[in-house]
Enzyme design. Sequence first.
Site, short mmCIF file in Angstrom:
data_model
loop_
_atom_site.label_atom_id
_atom_site.label_comp_id
_atom_site.label_asym_id
_atom_site.label_seq_id
_atom_site.Cartn_x
_atom_site.Cartn_y
_atom_site.Cartn_z
N CYS A 1 7.06 -115.99 19.79
CA CYS A 1 6.49 -117.19 19.16
C CYS A 1 6.72 -118.44 20.00
O CYS A 1 6.07 -119.46 19.79
CB CYS A 1 7.07 -117.37 17.77
SG CYS A 1 6.67 -115.97 16.71
N HIS B 1 5.39 -124.30 15.64
CA HIS B 1 4.90 -122.92 15.51
C HIS B 1 4.73 -122.64 14.02
O HIS B 1 5.60 -122.97 13.20
CB HIS B 1 5.92 -121.96 16.13
CG HIS B 1 5.71 -120.55 15.71
ND1 HIS B 1 4.50 -119.92 15.86
CD2 HIS B 1 6.55 -119.65 15.12
CE1 HIS B 1 4.61 -118.69 15.38
NE2 HIS B 1 5.84 -118.50 14.93
N ASN C 1 0.98 -116.28 10.50
CA ASN C 1 1.74 -116.49 11.74
C ASN C 1 1.03 -115.74 12.87
O ASN C 1 0.96 -114.51 12.84
CB ASN C 1 3.16 -115.96 11.52
CG ASN C 1 4.05 -116.12 12.72
OD1 ASN C 1 3.59 -116.27 13.85
ND2 ASN C 1 5.36 -116.07 12.50
N1 COA Z 1 5.52 -109.36 -1.98
C1 COA Z 1 6.29 -109.28 -3.08
N2 COA Z 1 7.62 -109.13 -3.01
C2 COA Z 1 8.16 -109.06 -1.79
C3 COA Z 1 7.41 -109.15 -0.62
C4 COA Z 1 6.03 -109.29 -0.75
N3 COA Z 1 5.21 -109.38 0.32
N4 COA Z 1 8.24 -109.05 0.43
C5 COA Z 1 9.48 -108.91 -0.07
N5 COA Z 1 9.43 -108.91 -1.41
C6 COA Z 1 10.53 -108.79 -2.36
C7 COA Z 1 11.73 -108.11 -1.77
O1 COA Z 1 11.62 -106.70 -1.83
C8 COA Z 1 12.85 -108.63 -2.65
O2 COA Z 1 12.87 -107.89 -3.83
P1 COA Z 1 14.28 -107.53 -4.53
O3 COA Z 1 14.92 -108.85 -4.85
O4 COA Z 1 13.86 -106.74 -5.71
O5 COA Z 1 15.04 -106.76 -3.49
C9 COA Z 1 12.41 -110.04 -2.98
O6 COA Z 1 10.98 -110.08 -2.73
C10 COA Z 1 13.08 -111.07 -2.14
O7 COA Z 1 12.99 -110.65 -0.79
P2 COA Z 1 13.64 -111.45 0.34
O8 COA Z 1 13.42 -110.71 1.65
O9 COA Z 1 15.05 -111.80 -0.04
O10 COA Z 1 12.72 -112.75 0.30
P3 COA Z 1 12.88 -114.08 1.05
O11 COA Z 1 13.01 -115.17 0.09
O12 COA Z 1 13.89 -114.00 2.16
O13 COA Z 1 11.44 -114.20 1.72
C11 COA Z 1 10.38 -114.04 3.83
C12 COA Z 1 11.00 -113.28 2.68
C13 COA Z 1 9.97 -113.03 4.92
C14 COA Z 1 9.14 -114.75 3.34
C15 COA Z 1 11.41 -115.06 4.37
O14 COA Z 1 12.64 -114.43 4.61
C16 COA Z 1 10.97 -115.75 5.60
O15 COA Z 1 10.00 -116.48 5.60
N6 COA Z 1 11.67 -115.55 6.74
C17 COA Z 1 11.25 -116.10 8.00
C18 COA Z 1 10.20 -115.20 8.56
C19 COA Z 1 9.51 -115.76 9.76
O16 COA Z 1 9.19 -116.92 9.81
N7 COA Z 1 9.25 -114.90 10.74
C20 COA Z 1 8.56 -115.24 11.91
C21 COA Z 1 9.41 -116.08 12.80
S1 COA Z 1 8.54 -116.49 14.22
#
Ligand code: COA
Length: 330
Positions: A113, A257, A287
């Site tokens: 990224c 980004h 993204n």
């Molecule tokens: N739809 C519905 N539920 C989802 C899901 C989706 N697409 N993806 C994950 N979940 C669920 C998980 O299974 C979890 O369920 P549980 O509590 O029963 O275990 C719950 O939602 C919370 O998941 P979690 O991973 O803790 O969510 P989060 O708040 O951390 O959000 C992201 C997930 C990926 C959106 C977040 O971590 C994020 O944005 N991270 C940065 C990612 C990024 O920017 N990457 C690129 C960098 S260049």
Amino acid sequence: MKRAKITGIGHYVPEHVVTNADLEKLMDTTDEWIINRTGIKERRHADNKTGASDLGVIASENAMKMAGVKPEDIDLIIFATVSSDYYFPGAAVLIQKKMSMKNIGAFDVRAACSGFVYGLSIADQFIRAGMNENILLIGAEVQTVALKFDTEHRDLSILFGDGAGAVIVQPSNNSSGILSTHLHSQGEHAKSLWMPAPGSHFHPWISHEIIDNELHLPVMNGKEVFKHAIVRFPEVIQEALDTNNLSLEDVALIIPHQANYRISQAVARRMGIGMDKMYSNIHKYGNTTAASIPIAMSEAYAEGRFSEGDYVILAAFGSGFTWASAAIRW
Ligand code: COA
């Protein structure tokens, strides 16, 4: 030493729109969950005949048109991508061939990224050193081919999209241009967002076992990425400001980004600025990794969000971890 300047910007995204409602049919997710956690409403998916270089060609044509340069003028191609058409050679040489350019230097940058800002830093140094006069820098990805659209893989498959952006970098004939770039990395976090195979760690580097264990798919620790991103973005933006004796008030627009709208919101909050100064188009494209900054810059310019004389800061963070910024006087 002459400064380098971006004289053309262009972008291109595939026509096929995939909405959150489309994803709801493939996995256990909801439009509401995706919007609340990421700000993404839809993304683009390339068709099965399109590689990153194909998107890159159209973005390049658009950037070259704005700069008023022809394929024969280009004297270096830098292609930032993690989804090159083939494992090797890189996508840059495919651009050279597809756009009938001269036998110029062409190479890929694999800083995920941060790839576009890393590439811009390279272009800046090559122009300042007098080595080149017309550099084509592309950020393009067809990365949805590496995703699985089911509930088990929903954390990644909702986030990423395909697209391309490109710029032309030339010597500046006044004080405007790229003022500074800063590049960083911290390899201890390499496995927080990675795709292990194919790679030379494995002998052989691709096997049925690798595929059965899904080591050829990307893996992300979303919380870890989030935690570091909201620290590194403000840090590297501040570094760009301090280097050029600028304050946030002097800056017309920050183009981060497009990782996640919640990350941009947290960065704005930490820096004490409104979201009006933090460009966002993630709702349309998700993204797009190395393509996200040039696509955002191209759209922001077309929307009149910055113009001649304005200060603009580009800031990136991603797999590696890598992070980077560029300060630009437009
Ligand atoms: N739809 C519905 N539920 C989802 C899901 C989706 N697409 N993806 C994950 N979940 C669920 C998980 O299974 C979890 O369920 P549980 O509590 O029963 O275990 C719950 O939602 C919370 O998941 P979690 O991973 O803790 O969510 P989060 O708040 O951390 O959000 C992201 C997930 C990926 C959106 C977040 O971590 C994020 O944005 N991270 C940065 C990612 C990024 O920017 N990457 C690129 C960098 S260049």
